[in-house]
Design an enzyme around this catalytic site. Sequence first.
Site, PDB file in Angstrom:
ATOM      1  CG  PHE A   1      -2.687   0.903   1.721  1.00 44.90           C
ATOM      2  CD1 PHE A   1      -2.483   1.926  -0.268  1.00 44.90           C
ATOM      3  CD2 PHE A   1      -2.598   2.116   2.525  1.00 44.90           C
ATOM      4  CE1 PHE A   1      -3.702   2.679   0.013  1.00 44.90           C
ATOM      5  CE2 PHE A   1      -3.538   1.979   2.358  1.00 44.90           C
ATOM      6  CZ  PHE A   1      -4.076   2.657   1.247  1.00 44.90           C
ATOM      7  CB  ALA A   2       3.982   2.900   2.181  1.00 37.86           C
ATOM      8  CG  ASP A   3       6.082   0.089  -0.705  1.00 29.92           C
ATOM      9  OD1 ASP A   3       7.182  -0.385  -0.674  1.00 29.92           O
ATOM     10  OD2 ASP A   3       5.652  -1.204   0.052  1.00 29.92           O
ATOM     11  CB  SER A   4       1.231   0.733  -4.283  1.00 26.64           C
ATOM     12  OG  SER A   4       1.248  -0.109  -4.608  1.00 26.64           O
TER      13      SER A   4
ATOM     14  N   GLY B   1       5.215   5.572  -5.211  1.00 24.22           N
ATOM     15  CA  GLY B   1       5.476   5.599  -6.579  1.00 24.22           C
ATOM     16  C   GLY B   1       4.464   5.830  -7.399  1.00 24.22           C
TER      17      GLY B   1
END
Length: 400
Positions: A169-172, A175
């Site tokens: 979630f945080a990575d997406s 990004g």
Amino acid sequence: MPTAEGPLAGVRVIELGSMYAAPTAGRMLRDFGADVIKVEDPSQGDFARQWEPIHNGLAIGFARLNSGKRSVGVDLRDADGRDVVRRLIGTADVVIENFRPGRMEAWGMDYKALSDGNPGLVMTRVSGFGQTGPYRERPGFGTVAETASGYAFLNGWPQTPPTSPPFGFADSIAGISAAFGTAMALYRRHITGSGSEVDVALYEPLMFILGDAVLNYTSSGRITQRQGNTSGAASPRGIYQAADGTWLSIAASNQTIALRLFDAMSRPDLKTDERYATNAARMANNDSLQALVIAWVASRPRDEILAVLDAHEVVSAPVNDARDVSTDPHFTERTLVELANTVLGPALMPGPVLHVHDYAGPSYDGVPAIGAHTDAVLAEIGVNGNELAALRSRGVVGGV
């Protein structure tokens, strides 16, 4: 007619990122026409190649984020490898990196060094806590961002522990935010001729989407708590089980929709009931109102309930799993794309996150092997056969 050329056609991106956040930014730019060259360790590649789930030897998450990129195998730990990458960056518009702050500087690849010979360069940097601040040197993955930002504290039910999501979630979100920042920097370069740095911390975009939690506390002293399926802002809202055991959502989040819901429930009397006539009253009496909605939804199969809600223009949807999504005619027409020519077989995945009306969108044909494009890309920057052979003999460049 839509064209095959995206709005970022002609933009060259060097992606030094691994795992999920920075490669998500690279995919966002590639989806809209950029040529994304992914630099990977020539022996191991991006560690995301080893992440589960893996099907027929191919990591599904890696395939989703990296189809359409060109993979170049270069060992950045080697001085000659770093020289090759500097030469690549000298031909680029954008470089994306997600090393811990200080690593690029230690390699002599900070923004000043890279932009001296390429003043229009945009350098997008993704890290756990950003390039500044007391925590800048801390390592950070998505799980840390999801807890540090306050998200995990708010996610779940009052009686359950704080909960992180079972996906990146945080990575997406970081990004996508990094791609947005990159596009802004490219626009600024178009106006001024100068490049710039974009600094993205994994936790910051996630903290922003938490809504009013921080402002609520700093202005009123109230700490927002886990709410389950309600929002704590409007009622009725939630996820409900129908008579056939399936689930659906209802979001009667404004006055007009709430009144239409009461009509759909054949309860027009609720519109004038002082307990439910306004949002403030509904929030004060949320438990009793939710009991009425729960009982009504449970009285019929989901398709019947959804049909009634649709007829009354009440915001609602089924709770879909991946099978539901992949067979839904709206999603298959608009959102899902084919990932072709891989060991995954015929497969669908979500396409670009938005649509540009005069651009047909990218294709997703294959997933690059580690270093699959090394020779071709290095030839583009003048690496000749003898130099390439010498570098390959030492394992500085290559692939498997």
